[in-house]
Write an enzyme that holds these catalytic residues in place. Structure first.
Site, PDB file in Angstrom:
ATOM      1  N   ILE A 241      21.006 -25.060  61.855  1.00 52.32           N
ATOM      2  CA  ILE A 241      21.590 -23.855  61.255  1.00 52.32           C
ATOM      3  C   ILE A 241      22.634 -23.411  62.270  1.00 52.32           C
ATOM      4  O   ILE A 241      22.310 -22.815  63.291  1.00 52.32           O
ATOM      5  CB  ILE A 241      20.541 -22.764  61.008  1.00 52.32           C
ATOM      6  CG1 ILE A 241      19.473 -23.265  60.045  1.00 52.32           C
ATOM      7  CG2 ILE A 241      21.207 -21.507  60.441  1.00 52.32           C
ATOM      8  CD1 ILE A 241      18.355 -22.265  59.759  1.00 52.32           C
ATOM      9  N   PRO A 242      23.909 -23.716  62.024  1.00 54.57           N
ATOM     10  CA  PRO A 242      24.913 -23.714  63.097  1.00 54.57           C
ATOM     11  C   PRO A 242      25.492 -22.345  63.454  1.00 54.57           C
ATOM     12  O   PRO A 242      26.674 -22.072  63.214  1.00 54.57           O
ATOM     13  CB  PRO A 242      25.990 -24.650  62.536  1.00 54.57           C
ATOM     14  CG  PRO A 242      25.922 -24.450  61.061  1.00 54.57           C
ATOM     15  CD  PRO A 242      24.471 -24.224  60.743  1.00 54.57           C
ATOM     16  N   CYS A 243      24.665 -21.514  64.059  1.00 49.80           N
ATOM     17  CA  CYS A 243      25.165 -20.196  64.482  1.00 49.80           C
ATOM     18  C   CYS A 243      26.218 -20.328  65.575  1.00 49.80           C
ATOM     19  O   CYS A 243      26.991 -19.390  65.813  1.00 49.80           O
ATOM     20  CB  CYS A 243      24.012 -19.311  64.936  1.00 49.80           C
ATOM     21  SG  CYS A 243      22.899 -20.065  66.119  1.00 49.80           S
ATOM     22  N   HIS A 244      26.296 -21.501  66.231  1.00 52.28           N
ATOM     23  CA  HIS A 244      27.315 -21.711  67.263  1.00 52.28           C
ATOM     24  C   HIS A 244      28.721 -21.756  66.672  1.00 52.28           C
ATOM     25  O   HIS A 244      29.698 -21.639  67.407  1.00 52.28           O
ATOM     26  CB  HIS A 244      27.031 -23.007  68.029  1.00 52.28           C
ATOM     27  CG  HIS A 244      26.937 -24.218  67.157  1.00 52.28           C
ATOM     28  ND1 HIS A 244      25.772 -24.611  66.542  1.00 52.28           N
ATOM     29  CD2 HIS A 244      27.884 -25.131  66.781  1.00 52.28           C
ATOM     30  CE1 HIS A 244      25.981 -25.709  65.848  1.00 52.28           C
ATOM     31  NE2 HIS A 244      27.263 -26.042  65.959  1.00 52.28           N
ATOM     32  N   ARG A 245      28.844 -21.901  65.343  1.00 51.70           N
ATOM     33  CA  ARG A 245      30.167 -21.966  64.714  1.00 51.70           C
ATOM     34  C   ARG A 245      30.704 -20.592  64.323  1.00 51.70           C
ATOM     35  O   ARG A 245      31.749 -20.493  63.688  1.00 51.70           O
ATOM     36  CB  ARG A 245      30.119 -22.874  63.482  1.00 51.70           C
ATOM     37  CG  ARG A 245      29.795 -24.311  63.824  1.00 51.70           C
ATOM     38  CD  ARG A 245      29.744 -25.203  62.611  1.00 51.70           C
ATOM     39  NE  ARG A 245      29.130 -26.490  62.963  1.00 51.70           N
ATOM     40  CZ  ARG A 245      28.506 -27.280  62.122  1.00 51.70           C
ATOM     41  NH1 ARG A 245      28.405 -26.937  60.843  1.00 51.70           N
ATOM     42  NH2 ARG A 245      27.970 -28.408  62.517  1.00 51.70           N
TER      43      ARG A 245
END
Length: 290
Positions: A241-245
């Protein structure tokens, strides 16, 4: 010291001296390595040269990515929030627990867990028969805190160590093994709002970025950027779940629960694989010092 710990140290140095565009020999000296060995190690890990990584860190690049992503998440109906999206050549599907399952707090549920090395350091992973329910990076601490958090969230589940099964799932996450013949599934618990934010994150393509306000608009809550930030921070499955994006509106990287250096590292790692410049640079890495 592991390769990732060296990479993390290099990233901190590069980030702190970005204004002066440090040379390869300066960064290598900070790590007590020769320029040749540092360049080889960096390229082996990231797939790009340290010089290209400097470009990945620039504010102007982030601003350009934000401008390009404006159309990605403008209308929530266009997101297909009930479906998965492509990520790392796999499909990721998110399945939230039902209110009834949430109230049971894990009754009748079996959860296997393990700790494994990843390109971004050791990580704790937990799986149910329906998918990954927890993935978190260890930041110097033992896995005990992560296991305790898992048991707190699912107090009546049967929790047991399962190194082999979790390793196979993790290999699929990072493309170590053959592509899986079925989607990577996530089995998570959260409020309706949190789940809608997490599903919106899954729509962001690799190597792309969006702002908190764009996510807020995508889930139909344009004035709730702060609440969106809280939901992103409570994401139970790091990386997939790409919260880094998600970055700040002005193009700055912003905070990250798992550390700013790791956020930089993941951005560079994704860019190396999805922006089409890695193979040529990596091939020249042994012969090109900047």
């Amino acid at each position: 010291m592991t390769d990732y710990e060296r990479i993390e140290k290099a990233i901190f140095y590069i980030s702190a001296h970005l204004h002066s565009q440090p040379r390869l020999d300066e960064i290598a000296a900070h790590l007590h390595l020769s320029p040749f060995h540092f360049q080889r190690m960096f390229c082996r890990w990231a797939g790009v040269t340290p010089k290209r990584f400097l470009q990945v860190l620039t504010l102007e690049r982030a601003k350009q990515l934000l401008r390009e992503s404006k159309s990605l998440l403008e209308v929530s109906n266009s997101l297909g929030l009930s479906s998965g999206s492509r990520l790392y050549d796999h499909f990721v599907q998110l399945e939230a627990v039902t209110p009834g399952e949430y109230k049971k707090e894990g009754v009748g549920l079996s959860i296997g867990y393990g700790v494994h090395n990843t390109p971004f350091g050791p990580a704790f992973i937990a799986i149910t028969p329906r998918g990954i329910c927890k993935f978190s990076f260890l930041q110097g601490e033992a896995m005990g805190a992560h296991l305790a958090d898992l048991c707190k969230k699912w107090p009546y589940a049967v929790v047991h160590e399962e190194q082999q099964a979790t390793l196979e799932v993790l290999d699929g996450m990072f493309g170590v093994a053959k592509k899986p013949n079925k989607p990577i599934s996530l089995h998570v618990a959260g409020t309706n709002f949190q789940v809608s934010v997490w599903k919106a994150l899954l729509q962001i393509p690799p190597a792309a970025v969006v702002s908190y306000s764009q996510i807020a608009k995508a889930v139909g809550r344009p004035s709730a950027a702060r609440a969106v930030g809280t939901a992103i921070g409570s994401n139970p499955v790091a990386f997939l779940i790409p919260c880094h994006r998600v970055i700040q509106q002005g193009g700055k990287l912003g905070g990250y629960y798992w550390g700013e250096a790791r956020k930089h590292a993941i951005h560079a790692w994704e860019s190396a694989r999805y922006e089409g410049f890695a193979p040529e640079e990596a091939a020249q890495a042994e012969h090109s010092l900047f």
